[in-house]
Design a protein around this motif. Structure first.
Motif, PDB file in Angstrom:
ATOM      1  N   THR A  38     -10.826  11.450 -12.132  1.00  0.00           N
ATOM      2  CA  THR A  38     -12.149  11.608 -11.537  1.00  0.00           C
ATOM      3  C   THR A  38     -12.055  11.708 -10.021  1.00  0.00           C
ATOM      4  N   LYS A  39     -11.164  10.934  -9.436  1.00  0.00           N
ATOM      5  CA  LYS A  39     -11.019  10.953  -7.968  1.00  0.00           C
ATOM      6  C   LYS A  39     -10.595  12.330  -7.468  1.00  0.00           C
ATOM      7  N   ILE A  40      -9.591  12.923  -8.120  1.00  0.00           N
ATOM      8  CA  ILE A  40      -9.081  14.184  -7.583  1.00  0.00           C
ATOM      9  C   ILE A  40     -10.059  15.333  -7.807  1.00  0.00           C
ATOM     10  N   VAL A  41     -10.957  15.185  -8.786  1.00  0.00           N
ATOM     11  CA  VAL A  41     -11.971  16.212  -9.020  1.00  0.00           C
ATOM     12  C   VAL A  41     -13.172  15.988  -8.098  1.00  0.00           C
ATOM     13  N   THR A  42     -13.658  14.756  -8.060  1.00  0.00           N
ATOM     14  CA  THR A  42     -14.849  14.446  -7.255  1.00  0.00           C
ATOM     15  C   THR A  42     -14.563  14.593  -5.769  1.00  0.00           C
ATOM     16  N   PHE A  43     -13.367  14.162  -5.351  1.00  0.00           N
ATOM     17  CA  PHE A  43     -12.992  14.220  -3.933  1.00  0.00           C
ATOM     18  C   PHE A  43     -11.861  15.230  -3.752  1.00  0.00           C
ATOM     19  N   SER A  44     -12.137  16.463  -4.174  1.00  0.00           N
ATOM     20  CA  SER A  44     -11.100  17.502  -4.164  1.00  0.00           C
ATOM     21  C   SER A  44     -10.652  17.872  -2.752  1.00  0.00           C
ATOM     22  N   ASP A  45     -11.446  17.497  -1.731  1.00  0.00           N
ATOM     23  CA  ASP A  45     -11.068  17.790  -0.352  1.00  0.00           C
ATOM     24  C   ASP A  45     -10.046  16.800   0.199  1.00  0.00           C
ATOM     25  N   GLN A  63       1.161  10.689 -16.705  1.00  0.00           N
ATOM     26  CA  GLN A  63       1.020   9.597 -15.739  1.00  0.00           C
ATOM     27  C   GLN A  63       2.354   9.281 -15.071  1.00  0.00           C
ATOM     28  N   PHE A  64       3.397   9.123 -15.891  1.00  0.00           N
ATOM     29  CA  PHE A  64       4.707   8.729 -15.356  1.00  0.00           C
ATOM     30  C   PHE A  64       5.318   9.836 -14.501  1.00  0.00           C
ATOM     31  N   GLU A  65       5.146  11.084 -14.933  1.00  0.00           N
ATOM     32  CA  GLU A  65       5.700  12.208 -14.175  1.00  0.00           C
ATOM     33  C   GLU A  65       5.053  12.300 -12.798  1.00  0.00           C
ATOM     34  N   ALA A  66       3.730  12.166 -12.743  1.00  0.00           N
ATOM     35  CA  ALA A  66       3.020  12.269 -11.461  1.00  0.00           C
ATOM     36  C   ALA A  66       3.411  11.147 -10.510  1.00  0.00           C
ATOM     37  N   LEU A  67       3.579   9.952 -11.046  1.00  0.00           N
ATOM     38  CA  LEU A  67       3.866   8.803 -10.186  1.00  0.00           C
ATOM     39  C   LEU A  67       5.265   8.855  -9.581  1.00  0.00           C
ATOM     40  N   LYS A  68       6.149   9.637 -10.149  1.00  0.00           N
ATOM     41  CA  LYS A  68       7.492   9.782  -9.562  1.00  0.00           C
ATOM     42  C   LYS A  68       7.438  10.412  -8.167  1.00  0.00           C
ATOM     43  N   TYR A  69       6.315  11.049  -7.841  1.00  0.00           N
ATOM     44  CA  TYR A  69       6.170  11.685  -6.528  1.00  0.00           C
ATOM     45  C   TYR A  69       5.456  10.783  -5.522  1.00  0.00           C
ATOM     46  N   VAL A  70       5.145   9.561  -5.906  1.00  0.00           N
ATOM     47  CA  VAL A  70       4.516   8.598  -5.004  1.00  0.00           C
ATOM     48  C   VAL A  70       5.599   7.829  -4.262  1.00  0.00           C
ATOM     49  N   GLN A  71       5.439   7.689  -2.939  1.00  0.00           N
ATOM     50  CA  GLN A  71       6.436   6.967  -2.154  1.00  0.00           C
ATOM     51  C   GLN A  71       6.615   5.552  -2.687  1.00  0.00           C
ATOM     52  N   GLY A  72       7.868   5.187  -2.917  1.00  0.00           N
ATOM     53  CA  GLY A  72       8.204   3.875  -3.438  1.00  0.00           C
ATOM     54  C   GLY A  72       8.376   3.849  -4.942  1.00  0.00           C
ATOM     55  N   LEU A 132       0.830  -1.205   0.000  1.00  0.00           N
ATOM     56  CA  LEU A 132       0.000   0.000   0.000  1.00  0.00           C
ATOM     57  C   LEU A 132       0.863   1.253   0.000  1.00  0.00           C
ATOM     58  N   THR A 133       0.535   2.184  -0.900  1.00  0.00           N
ATOM     59  CA  THR A 133       1.147   3.500  -0.893  1.00  0.00           C
ATOM     60  C   THR A 133       0.047   4.528  -1.183  1.00  0.00           C
ATOM     61  N   TYR A 134       0.422   5.819  -1.304  1.00  0.00           N
ATOM     62  CA  TYR A 134      -0.599   6.865  -1.442  1.00  0.00           C
ATOM     63  C   TYR A 134      -0.163   7.923  -2.449  1.00  0.00           C
ATOM     64  N   THR A 135      -1.168   8.541  -3.080  1.00  0.00           N
ATOM     65  CA  THR A 135      -0.899   9.772  -3.815  1.00  0.00           C
ATOM     66  C   THR A 135      -0.717  10.900  -2.804  1.00  0.00           C
ATOM     67  N   ASN A 136      -0.344  12.077  -3.278  1.00  0.00           N
ATOM     68  CA  ASN A 136      -0.142  13.215  -2.379  1.00  0.00           C
ATOM     69  C   ASN A 136      -0.404  14.511  -3.145  1.00  0.00           C
ATOM     70  N   GLU A 137      -0.191  15.618  -2.494  1.00  0.00           N
ATOM     71  CA  GLU A 137      -0.511  16.911  -3.086  1.00  0.00           C
ATOM     72  C   GLU A 137       0.296  17.169  -4.367  1.00  0.00           C
ATOM     73  N   SER A 138       1.556  16.762  -4.373  1.00  0.00           N
ATOM     74  CA  SER A 138       2.383  16.965  -5.566  1.00  0.00           C
ATOM     75  C   SER A 138       1.836  16.186  -6.754  1.00  0.00           C
ATOM     76  N   VAL A 139       1.428  14.950  -6.500  1.00  0.00           N
ATOM     77  CA  VAL A 139       0.831  14.130  -7.554  1.00  0.00           C
ATOM     78  C   VAL A 139      -0.425  14.809  -8.085  1.00  0.00           C
ATOM     79  N   HIS A 140      -1.283  15.275  -7.172  1.00  0.00           N
ATOM     80  CA  HIS A 140      -2.543  15.889  -7.570  1.00  0.00           C
ATOM     81  C   HIS A 140      -2.316  17.167  -8.379  1.00  0.00           C
TER      82      HIS A 140
END
Length: 625
Positions: A280-287, A319-328, A242-250
């Motif tokens: 869709t996730k980052i728009v629908t769940f922008s909070d 896609q690839f650029e954003a994922l570089k900011y995901v832990q791991g 398990l890992t997570y997206t973050n503000e930089s990814v968004h």
């Protein structure tokens, strides 16, 4: 060139494989047509089977005599029982699979059925004569006549892949789309539409830094999908992470939303609400500051990992650029980008609950062609379509599962009654009789039915009878065994349950929520000795089955009473008895919906969206007259 078969199955996905296996097992000469016989039952998206409600469906397929459960067990690299913290109505098995072994085992299974033949080709036309289908025509010009045709075309009909501004014609990445069937059916009067689904990037595990990621291991217990004892997990078990997206990814994703076909208007079709893209996730769940991502292995030994939670149609460099900011994934190497795919489907209200179409006899639809999503939902439709096709050839009564008999019954009833306005996915919340549709008792509910039509074997039926004999014997034993405080007070105190002031029957003690039958077996010699008579490879299954019936008997009995009361509406046939457009005492919307669906029974009519209780009362009054 011409051939002739009893049943022709078009499409080698999960619906097609289950349909061909059922038809062949029932003794009918069957042809499975696939564009690539090396990719039967391909796991196009995540390499897993089961999950919430989906796991129950797979156990039901297995109980009927289908093969998905057995193939899953043989290709499993991780098993988990989800929702164990909740009641047994919510327990849902899920298995991570080696997708290459899964496909290989399905091919071996189909090849072992004498009545199943194979043909690698693309079907481009249907042979139609006076409102009935008599066969298919392939791209290579082969005519194949059949008594019944089952279409299980998945995402291939006019499939179009989106990766940013790039559009590729195909049913899966690097695989061609299928053309001709939609146009033929549209000209025959069928309503058709477009839907969308997607899949995430694939990652090279050698480039992933797993340190700091939360490891998610599987379970080592006796649980599996198939009720057959010989079906076991044989492959090396692997973990997910398990890992997570973050503000930089968004922020990176936000900056490129105008390049997403989902948001710039390129894709107009309906996507799955419960499996949304990362855009869709980052728009629908922008909070939300982050979203979960799961790294899931695609096989026992492969380096390829599936990034669950990151479906996307954005340009691959985004896609690839954003994922570089995901832990791991800071130095991750990707094997392929995520993509969206649009494909044709047909409004499932154009089907009978046998999955035969209303407009054309001998033609059945199963899987994503009906607007569903998921391997499990597809396989369930495949087995039901094949059963009904074979029964119809022999002029036997149709095989229809009711909503209180199976999740499969809920699935098909929802499709043919309500239709779809987005890709349909099964959830436990869709079933009003969840406590009756548990994963543990699918064999009890459905194996006798599968045996009666010749799909479930005698071995499977005898195993069920053996299990019920031992389970009921255990319940009777506990009804008659008296327990004193000196036997169990120490244990009761340790689990926070009230100690005994006088002797009680063991069955009443088991009814307490804190008390576990397995734990009592270890401290009560007479109970231990009784359970030693059970088959060693089924002991846990028998004990759990007895405990669930004891603890939840009140809920089970109450839900069965409700189901039986409502069942009378399911037995009142109304198809062909009314011209709904002439019934002006029914609401306008009610008349329109009833005319469109043409329900089989009052019960089905009552579940149509837009048909009110007062409309149903009018129909009942008119029937009385």
């Amino acid at each position: 060139m011409e051939f002739s078969y009893d049943v022709v199955v078009v499409g080698g996905g999960h619906a097609g494989c289950e349909a061909a296996a059922a038809s062949g097992t029932l003794g009918f000469k069957t042809l499975l047509i696939s564009m690539d016989l090396n990719k039967l039952a391909q796991m196009s998206c995540n390499p897993a089977v089961g999950g919430i409600a989906k796991g129950q469906i797979v156990r039901e397929i297995d109980a009927l005599g289908g093969f998905m459960g057995r193939v899953t067990d043989e290709s499993s690299i991780q098993f988990r029982m989800l929702n164990r913290s909740k009641g047994p109505a919510m327990w849902s098995p899920r298995s991570q699979c080696d997708r290459m072994v899964f496909s290989q085992k399905w091919r071996e299974t189909l090849e072992s059925i004498d009545k199943v033949d194979f043909w690698q080709d693309s079907v481009t036309d249907l042979i139609i004569d006076h409102s009935k289908v008599d066969g298919v025509i392939t791209q290579m010009g082969v005519k194949i006549f059949a008594k019944k045709v089952i279409l299980t075309t998945g995402t291939f009909m006019n499939g179009l892949i989106h990766i940013g501004s790039i559009q590729l014609k195909g049913g899966r990445i690097s695989e061609p789309a299928s053309y001709g069937i939609t146009e033929k059916l549209f000209s025959a009067g069928f309503r058709t539409g477009r839907m969308k689904t997607g899949t995430p990037v694939r990652v090279d595990a050698r480039s992933v830094n797993f340190k700091g990621l939360l490891e998610q291991k599987g379970e080592d217990g006796y649980y599996k999908f198939s009720y057959l004892p010989g079906s076991n997990r044989k492959l090396k078990q692997r973990s997910c992470y398990l890992t997570y997206t973050n503000e930089s990814v968004h922020n990176i994703l936000y900056s490129k939303l105008n390049e997403s076909p989902m948001f710039n208007g390129t894709i107009q079709s309906l996507g799955p609400r419960y499996c949304p893209s990362i855009e869709t996730k980052i728009v629908t769940f922008s909070d939300k500051d982050s979203h979960q991502l799961y790294l899931e292995p695609e096989g026992e030994n492969t380096i390829e990992y599936y990034l669950n939670g990151f479906s996307s149609s954005l340009p691959m460099d985004t896609q690839f650029e954003a994922l570089k900011y995901v832990q791991g994934l800071e130095h991750a190497v990707f094997l392929r980008p995520g993509y969206a795919i649009e494909y044709d489907y047909f409004d499932p209200t154009q089907l009978n609950n046998t999955l035969e179409t209303k407009l054309l006899k001998n033609l059945y639809f199963a899987g994503q062609i009906n607007g569903t999503t998921g391997y499990e939902e597809a396989a369930a439709q495949g087995i039901i379509a094949a059963i009904n096709a074979c029964l119809a050839i022999d002029n036997k009564d149709p095989f229809v599962l009711k909503r209180d008999e199976a999740y499969i019954g809920v699935l098909i009833d929802d499709l043919v009654t309500k239709g779809v306005d987005e890709p349909y996915r099964m959830f436990t919340s869709r079933a009003e009789y969840r406590i009756l549709l548990r994963q543990d008792d699918a064999d009890q509910r459905l194996t006798p039915k599968g045996y009666s039509i010749g799909l479930a074997t005698k071995e499977r039926f005898d195993l069920l009878q053996e299990k019920l004999k031992f389970r009921d014997g255990l319940i009777d034993f506990m009804k008659n065994l008296s327990i004193k405080g000196s036997d169990v007070d120490k244990y009761l105190s340790s689990v926070g349950s009230t100690t005994l002031s006088q002797g009680i029957k063991l069955i009443d003690l088991i009814s307490r929520p804190q008390v576990k039958l397995n734990e009592l077996i270890s401290i009560l010699p007479s109970l231990f000795n009784y359970c030693e008579s059970f088959p060693s490879n089924r002991k846990d299954e028998i004990i759990e089955s007895a405990e669930i019936l004891i603890k939840y008997r009140g809920y089970i009995n109450r839900e069965r009473l409700i189901a039986d009361k409502l069942k009378r509406l399911e037995n009142i046939k109304i198809r062909g008895k009314f011209n709904y457009n002439d019934l002006h005492t029914i609401s306008t919307e009610g008349r329109q919906k009833l005319s469109k669906v043409n329900p089989e029974t009052i019960g089905q009519a009552s579940r149509i969206s837009g048909v009110s209780p007062s409309d149903i009362n009018v129909l009942l009054v008119l029937l009385g007259r």
